[in-house]
Design an enzyme around this catalytic site. Structure first.
Site, PDB file in Angstrom:
ATOM      1  N   ASP A 126     -24.290 -43.532  -9.496  1.00  0.00           N
ATOM      2  CA  ASP A 126     -23.693 -44.404 -10.169  1.00  0.00           C
ATOM      3  C   ASP A 126     -23.581 -43.886 -11.546  1.00  0.00           C
ATOM      4  O   ASP A 126     -24.367 -43.269 -12.321  1.00  0.00           O
ATOM      5  CB  ASP A 126     -24.646 -45.462  -9.966  1.00  0.00           C
ATOM      6  CG  ASP A 126     -23.850 -46.872 -10.526  1.00  0.00           C
ATOM      7  OD1 ASP A 126     -22.296 -46.822 -10.675  1.00  0.00           O
ATOM      8  OD2 ASP A 126     -24.227 -47.969 -10.488  1.00  0.00           O
ATOM      9  N   TRP A 130     -20.364 -43.257 -18.202  1.00  0.00           N
ATOM     10  CA  TRP A 130     -20.386 -41.717 -18.813  1.00  0.00           C
ATOM     11  C   TRP A 130     -19.145 -41.461 -19.456  1.00  0.00           C
ATOM     12  O   TRP A 130     -19.205 -40.841 -20.562  1.00  0.00           O
ATOM     13  CB  TRP A 130     -20.810 -40.667 -17.719  1.00  0.00           C
ATOM     14  CG  TRP A 130     -20.887 -39.220 -18.365  1.00  0.00           C
ATOM     15  CD1 TRP A 130     -22.052 -38.762 -18.719  1.00  0.00           C
ATOM     16  CD2 TRP A 130     -19.961 -38.058 -18.412  1.00  0.00           C
ATOM     17  NE1 TRP A 130     -21.822 -37.450 -19.177  1.00  0.00           N
ATOM     18  CE2 TRP A 130     -20.672 -37.103 -18.808  1.00  0.00           C
ATOM     19  CE3 TRP A 130     -18.621 -38.320 -18.039  1.00  0.00           C
ATOM     20  CZ2 TRP A 130     -19.898 -35.919 -18.893  1.00  0.00           C
ATOM     21  CZ3 TRP A 130     -17.946 -37.022 -18.079  1.00  0.00           C
ATOM     22  CH2 TRP A 130     -18.573 -36.039 -18.678  1.00  0.00           C
ATOM     23  N   HIS A 154     -15.797 -39.034 -12.685  1.00  0.00           N
ATOM     24  CA  HIS A 154     -15.900 -38.799 -11.252  1.00  0.00           C
ATOM     25  C   HIS A 154     -15.653 -37.378 -11.417  1.00  0.00           C
ATOM     26  O   HIS A 154     -16.428 -36.885 -10.255  1.00  0.00           O
ATOM     27  CB  HIS A 154     -14.775 -39.677 -10.639  1.00  0.00           C
ATOM     28  CG  HIS A 154     -14.614 -40.988 -10.540  1.00  0.00           C
ATOM     29  ND1 HIS A 154     -15.932 -41.853 -10.335  1.00  0.00           N
ATOM     30  CD2 HIS A 154     -13.933 -41.968 -11.005  1.00  0.00           C
ATOM     31  CE1 HIS A 154     -15.668 -42.937 -10.339  1.00  0.00           C
ATOM     32  NE2 HIS A 154     -14.390 -43.241 -10.795  1.00  0.00           N
ATOM     33  N   SER A 170     -17.835 -46.743  -1.334  1.00  0.00           N
ATOM     34  CA  SER A 170     -18.083 -47.812  -0.425  1.00  0.00           C
ATOM     35  C   SER A 170     -17.088 -48.432   0.159  1.00  0.00           C
ATOM     36  O   SER A 170     -15.859 -48.324  -0.503  1.00  0.00           O
ATOM     37  CB  SER A 170     -19.102 -48.669  -1.227  1.00  0.00           C
ATOM     38  OG  SER A 170     -18.211 -49.446  -2.256  1.00  0.00           O
ATOM     39  N   THR A 171     -17.219 -49.613   1.031  1.00  0.00           N
ATOM     40  CA  THR A 171     -15.982 -50.081   1.665  1.00  0.00           C
ATOM     41  C   THR A 171     -15.609 -51.380   0.708  1.00  0.00           C
ATOM     42  O   THR A 171     -14.661 -51.867   0.736  1.00  0.00           O
ATOM     43  CB  THR A 171     -16.783 -50.932   2.848  1.00  0.00           C
ATOM     44  OG1 THR A 171     -18.029 -51.627   2.551  1.00  0.00           O
ATOM     45  CG2 THR A 171     -16.871 -50.256   4.061  1.00  0.00           C
ATOM     46  N   TRP A 215     -12.676 -50.133  -2.500  1.00  0.00           N
ATOM     47  CA  TRP A 215     -11.189 -50.132  -2.388  1.00  0.00           C
ATOM     48  C   TRP A 215     -10.595 -51.320  -3.180  1.00  0.00           C
ATOM     49  O   TRP A 215      -9.449 -51.286  -3.758  1.00  0.00           O
ATOM     50  CB  TRP A 215     -10.702 -50.757  -0.849  1.00  0.00           C
ATOM     51  CG  TRP A 215     -11.027 -49.694   0.130  1.00  0.00           C
ATOM     52  CD1 TRP A 215     -12.220 -49.896   1.030  1.00  0.00           C
ATOM     53  CD2 TRP A 215     -10.441 -48.352   0.444  1.00  0.00           C
ATOM     54  NE1 TRP A 215     -12.410 -48.828   1.807  1.00  0.00           N
ATOM     55  CE2 TRP A 215     -10.934 -47.852   1.369  1.00  0.00           C
ATOM     56  CE3 TRP A 215      -9.315 -47.774   0.034  1.00  0.00           C
ATOM     57  CZ2 TRP A 215     -10.777 -46.669   2.022  1.00  0.00           C
ATOM     58  CZ3 TRP A 215      -8.952 -46.737   0.407  1.00  0.00           C
ATOM     59  CH2 TRP A 215      -9.672 -46.095   1.380  1.00  0.00           C
ATOM     60  N   LEU A 250     -29.549 -27.403   5.170  1.00  0.00           N
ATOM     61  CA  LEU A 250     -29.673 -28.688   4.727  1.00  0.00           C
ATOM     62  C   LEU A 250     -28.496 -29.446   5.407  1.00  0.00           C
ATOM     63  O   LEU A 250     -27.235 -28.906   5.444  1.00  0.00           O
ATOM     64  CB  LEU A 250     -29.311 -28.502   3.137  1.00  0.00           C
ATOM     65  CG  LEU A 250     -28.931 -29.832   2.379  1.00  0.00           C
ATOM     66  CD1 LEU A 250     -30.362 -30.936   2.077  1.00  0.00           C
ATOM     67  CD2 LEU A 250     -28.483 -29.704   0.937  1.00  0.00           C
ATOM     68  N   ARG A 264     -31.267 -43.845  -7.461  1.00  0.00           N
ATOM     69  CA  ARG A 264     -30.067 -44.610  -8.019  1.00  0.00           C
ATOM     70  C   ARG A 264     -29.911 -44.223  -9.287  1.00  0.00           C
ATOM     71  O   ARG A 264     -31.095 -44.406 -10.325  1.00  0.00           O
ATOM     72  CB  ARG A 264     -29.957 -46.330  -7.783  1.00  0.00           C
ATOM     73  CG  ARG A 264     -28.629 -46.536  -8.381  1.00  0.00           C
ATOM     74  CD  ARG A 264     -28.283 -48.008  -7.936  1.00  0.00           C
ATOM     75  NE  ARG A 264     -26.876 -48.392  -8.317  1.00  0.00           N
ATOM     76  CZ  ARG A 264     -26.132 -49.281  -7.732  1.00  0.00           C
ATOM     77  NH1 ARG A 264     -26.726 -50.040  -6.698  1.00  0.00           N
ATOM     78  NH2 ARG A 264     -24.764 -49.603  -8.353  1.00  0.00           N
ATOM     79  N   ARG A 291     -30.029 -52.046  -7.865  1.00  0.00           N
ATOM     80  CA  ARG A 291     -29.690 -52.832  -6.621  1.00  0.00           C
ATOM     81  C   ARG A 291     -29.239 -51.771  -5.588  1.00  0.00           C
ATOM     82  O   ARG A 291     -29.015 -50.749  -5.703  1.00  0.00           O
ATOM     83  CB  ARG A 291     -28.410 -53.687  -6.729  1.00  0.00           C
ATOM     84  CG  ARG A 291     -27.331 -53.295  -7.452  1.00  0.00           C
ATOM     85  CD  ARG A 291     -26.273 -54.230  -7.756  1.00  0.00           C
ATOM     86  NE  ARG A 291     -25.118 -53.647  -8.716  1.00  0.00           N
ATOM     87  CZ  ARG A 291     -25.212 -53.773  -9.825  1.00  0.00           C
ATOM     88  NH1 ARG A 291     -25.920 -54.628 -10.619  1.00  0.00           N
ATOM     89  NH2 ARG A 291     -24.083 -53.437 -10.699  1.00  0.00           N
TER      90      ARG A 291
HETATM   91  C1  FPP Z   1     -20.241 -45.275  -8.947  1.00  0.00           C
HETATM   92  O1  FPP Z   1     -20.115 -45.236 -10.330  1.00  0.00           O
HETATM   93  C2  FPP Z   1     -19.522 -43.952  -8.146  1.00  0.00           C
HETATM   94  C3  FPP Z   1     -18.606 -43.965  -7.576  1.00  0.00           C
HETATM   95  C4  FPP Z   1     -17.839 -45.251  -6.979  1.00  0.00           C
HETATM   96  C5  FPP Z   1     -17.875 -42.613  -7.043  1.00  0.00           C
HETATM   97  C6  FPP Z   1     -19.041 -41.747  -6.573  1.00  0.00           C
HETATM   98  C7  FPP Z   1     -18.249 -40.299  -6.699  1.00  0.00           C
HETATM   99  C8  FPP Z   1     -18.738 -39.204  -7.153  1.00  0.00           C
HETATM  100  C9  FPP Z   1     -19.929 -38.950  -7.850  1.00  0.00           C
HETATM  101  C10 FPP Z   1     -18.156 -37.901  -6.592  1.00  0.00           C
HETATM  102  C11 FPP Z   1     -17.959 -37.493  -5.108  1.00  0.00           C
HETATM  103  C12 FPP Z   1     -18.037 -36.230  -5.122  1.00  0.00           C
HETATM  104  C13 FPP Z   1     -17.599 -35.924  -3.679  1.00  0.00           C
HETATM  105  C14 FPP Z   1     -17.413 -34.346  -3.563  1.00  0.00           C
HETATM  106  C15 FPP Z   1     -17.144 -36.757  -2.615  1.00  0.00           C
HETATM  107  P1  FPP Z   1     -18.879 -45.701 -11.190  1.00  0.00           P
HETATM  108  O2  FPP Z   1     -17.722 -44.843 -11.607  1.00  0.00           O
HETATM  109  O3  FPP Z   1     -18.667 -47.064 -10.591  1.00  0.00           O
HETATM  110  O4  FPP Z   1     -19.388 -45.960 -12.550  1.00  0.00           O
HETATM  111  P2  FPP Z   1     -19.735 -47.292 -13.413  1.00  0.00           P
HETATM  112  O5  FPP Z   1     -20.613 -47.990 -12.685  1.00  0.00           O
HETATM  113  O6  FPP Z   1     -20.350 -46.666 -14.752  1.00  0.00           O
HETATM  114  O7  FPP Z   1     -18.174 -47.615 -13.623  1.00  0.00           O
END
Ligand code: FPP
Length: 254
Positions: free
Chosen positions: A34, A39, A51, A79-80, A83, A145, A202, A208
């Site tokens: 998260d 960031w 991302h 996550s579901t 979307w 792994l 987390r 949470r």
């Molecule tokens: C939640 O943080 C993060 C996500 C919904 C996406 C997580 C995905 C990645 C870390 C990259 C995945 C990589 C691969 C290879 C599948 P947020 O973006 O909602 O952060 P925020 O709460 O600060 O807005």
């Protein structure tokens, strides 16, 4: 907090070396990655940049987990509920597995990593599913792994689907109601065949579960950090494992 301050100043924090004992390394580590968006915001960058940076952290932590002898690494990538985000962000997130695997698949193969996916496949775009299924097929024989991407994963949907299947089996006489136990339930979950996480991490200061592995985390050790996922390093990961190694797991006993 100090980590955040350093990050805001654009400096890497001075992270102390953390040693991890070779005994008692968690077999299964699950991570809610998260803080990508925040960031990016702190740096005046678009959320997508967060991302993208988060994808690099996936690489770092996969290598470190493998190096330390973790057997299963489950990463919550979508996550579901995700979307609900703006279409442009959803599209970007859906392209990340393909992007990641284009860059990393050869190295994952040469490092004996096995790729898996845990999630509801039906709603994924074909390019996402194809990239993941290709990686799963190409790494199926690997014995190192297990890198398990939770993609379009939701714990409530997973449990509801399991309950519906078990109820149908009971209605058709394939299982007696009194024989439905933890093992039967676990066998109908998307994580079937994977042991429950020993440790859940987390990032980003949120405390949470966000619909993540709620059955499987019943006795997992939980570790939270304020550090945003894109700045989560090997040292943070070792800190989590070192803390895990100091805890006594009693599973409700003494
Ligand atoms: C939640 O943080 C993060 C996500 C919904 C996406 C997580 C995905 C990645 C870390 C990259 C995945 C990589 C691969 C290879 C599948 P947020 O973006 O909602 O952060 P925020 O709460 O600060 O807005």
């Amino acid at each position: 907090m100090i980590e955040r301050l350093w990050a805001k100043l654009g400096k890497s924090s001075q992270q102390p070396e953390v040693s991890v004992s070779a005994d008692n390394v968690p077999e299964h580590v699950a991570i809610i990655m998260d803080g990508n968006g925040r960031w990016a915001k702190h740096r005046g960058l678009p959320r997508m940049a967060g991302h993208h940076s988060g994808m690099k952290a996936v690489k770092r932590i996969t290598v470190e987990a493998d190096r330390l002898g973790v057997k299963y690494l489950t990463l919550y990538a979508f996550s579901t509920e995700n979307w609900k985000r703006p279409k442009a962000e959803v599209d970007f997130l859906m392209k990340l597995p393909q992007q990641f695997l284009e860059i990393e698949l050869d190295e994952l193969i040469s490092n004996n990593v096995q790729v898996r996916m845990m999630g509801h496949k039906e709603d994924l775009p074909s390019y996402t599913l194809h990239a993941v299924e290709e990686a799963i097929a190409k790494t199926a024989g690997n014995t190192g792994l297990i890198l398990n991407f939770a993609l379009n994963y939701g714990s409530r949907k997973e449990m509801l689907e399991a309950i519906k299947q078990i109820a149908a089996d009971a209605a058709d006489g394939r299982i007696a109601v009194e024989d439905i136990d933890d093992k039967v339930m676990a066998g109908h979950l998307l994580s079937n065949g994977i042991p429950d996480p020993d440790l859940l991490i987390r990032t980003s200061g949120e405390l949470r579960l966000s619909n993540f592995m709620m059955w499987q985390l019943a006795y997992s050790e939980l570790w939270f950090t304020d550090v945003y996922w894109p700045e989560f390093t090997e040292t943070h990961f070792r800190q989590a494992i070192a803390e895990y190694q100091r805890r006594a797991r009693r599973y409700g006993g003494l």
